[in-house]
Design an enzyme around this catalytic site. Structure first.
Site, PDB file in Angstrom:
ATOM      1  N   ASP A   1      12.581   7.690  -6.790  1.00  0.00           N
ATOM      2  CA  ASP A   1      12.370   7.030  -5.499  1.00  0.00           C
ATOM      3  C   ASP A   1      13.724   6.586  -4.956  1.00  0.00           C
ATOM      4  OD1 ASP A   1      11.613   5.464  -3.359  1.00  0.00           O
ATOM      5  OD2 ASP A   1      10.518   3.979  -4.532  1.00  0.00           O
TER       6      ASP A   1
ATOM      7  N   SER B   1       6.394  -0.528  -0.136  1.00  0.00           N
ATOM      8  CA  SER B   1       7.351   0.152   0.725  1.00  0.00           C
ATOM      9  C   SER B   1       7.749  -0.741   1.906  1.00  0.00           C
ATOM     10  CB  SER B   1       6.736   1.491   1.169  1.00  0.00           C
ATOM     11  OG  SER B   1       7.700   2.314   1.754  1.00  0.00           O
TER      12      SER B   1
ATOM     13  N   HIS C   1       7.973   7.687  -4.874  1.00  0.00           N
ATOM     14  CA  HIS C   1       7.669   6.769  -3.778  1.00  0.00           C
ATOM     15  C   HIS C   1       6.300   7.076  -3.163  1.00  0.00           C
ATOM     16  CE1 HIS C   1       8.843   3.734  -0.884  1.00  0.00           C
ATOM     17  NE2 HIS C   1       8.145   4.438  -0.014  1.00  0.00           N
TER      18      HIS C   1
END
Length: 352
Positions: A292, A138, A322
């Protein structure tokens, strides 16, 4: 007055969020030496396998996710232990400074600084200079990509062997790519939150979030310039089957651009780096999740790397969302898909 309240409200929200995400303190690990150190004043946690090794080991610099706002060494303790044990590597987890207290480029500078320090002292950790990898998920994937680009042209340090980008966020030009439209309301990262975090990292506040989501923060000529890299046209058709509407960008608002123009810096949005930088990058591993908002950032970067002759291993979790990797064995909850994703990273590392 309202602004102050809004700030304290935001502050308590973030403090609470950090507290919730702390992660439990884990006991000793029978297979690892774990120590907390500082690399160039940046706090790090180093994981070293206890077993004897035939020669120097792989080294991994790990940058945690959390939107540049959340996350800590403790939050990612299980993930880093797993990577170190399963791939028999020395892992350095980096505690970079968090937004909104520390704005861009603080997090990037800390990750770069810790990486440089490690590359200069590899012999101290019995790490093979030809096998050092940067890795992050991320926001950490964003930082790994930025550090990798910065070091690509450096001849005074060992060259990175690879970069591992786990559902990375790589651009803030277009929050209406197909994956943003399809997964706007899918936990753990809503479309609004993605823009919110990017703005907190950039400016320390989330003013103009609406304009950024609509796309009125980028001048038409720049939109045109970057279209060759950031565009739904570069995303394979099979990813556009679920509801996607072509959107007309809203009118450009110059004063908003003034506050966010650093979004065009590759250290913040690595997808915008020039080809001359991208073609020098090391072998890459990119993990994407179907559900995501950041899926397309990964797909677009994969295309850019391949177009520039960089070998890419791509792993796509069809049922992934995610943040699934950080939920590997989280408070007794485990997602098989998260473990699959983590193991794909381990397998890639073992191939280096």
């Amino acid at each position: 007055q309202g602004r102050i309240l809004e700030k304290t409200g935001l502050c308590s929200q973030i403090t609470f969020g950090r507290y919730v995400r702390q992660g439990r303190k884990l006991g000793l690990d029978p297979k690892l030496f774990i120590q907390d150190l500082q690399f160039n004043k940046v706090p790090v946690r180093v994981y070293q396998p206890k077993a004897t090794s035939d020669g120097p080991r792989r080294g991994i610099l790990f940058f945690h996710g959390g939107g540049w706002v959340f996350g800590s060494l403790d939050t990612y303790e299980k993930v880093c232990r797993y990577l170190s044990r399963e791939s028999d590597s020395v892992v350095v987890s980096v505690q970079y400074r968090l937004a909104p207290e520390h704005k861009y480029p603080a997090a990037y500078e800390d990750c770069l600084s810790a990486t440089q320090h490690f590359l200069q002292h590899l012999q101290h950790y019995a790490v093979d200079p030809a096998r050092v990898t940067v890795c992050g998920d991320s926001a950490g994937g964003n930082l790994a990509a930025a550090v990798s680009q910065t070091l690509a042209g450096r001849s005074d340090l060992p060259r990175l062997r690879a970069q591992i980008l786990i559902y990375p966020g790589l651009q803030a030009l277009d929050f209406n790519l197909p994956s943003y439209q399809q997964n706007r309301g899918v936990p753990l990262l809503f479309r609004e939150r993605a823009a919110f975090f990017a703005l907190l990292y950039l400016n320390g506040d989330a003013l103009h979030m609406q304009e950024v989501l609509e796309g009125s923060h980028i001048p038409p000529d720049m939109r045109l310039k970057y279209r060759k890299w950031v565009s739904p046209d570069n995303i394979p058709e099979e990813f556009k089957v679920r509801g996607v509407t072509p959107l007309r960008p809203t009118d450009f608002i110059a004063e908003v651009y003034e506050t966010v123009k650093r979004f065009c810096e590759p250290n913040l949005c690595p997808l915008l780096a020039e080809d001359s930088v991208v073609h020098q990058l090391p072998e890459s591993f990119i993990l994407t999740c179907e559900y995501d908002v950041l899926r397309d950032d990964g797909l677009l970067y994969k295309k850019r790397l391949e177009d520039n002759g960089v070998p890419v291993t791509w792993y796509h979790l069809e049922d992934g969302f995610h943040g699934i990797i950080s939920l590997y064995d989280y408070c007794g909850v485990s997602f098989p898909s998260g473990k699959k994703g983590l193991d794909s990273v381990v397998n890639f590392l073992k191939s280096l």
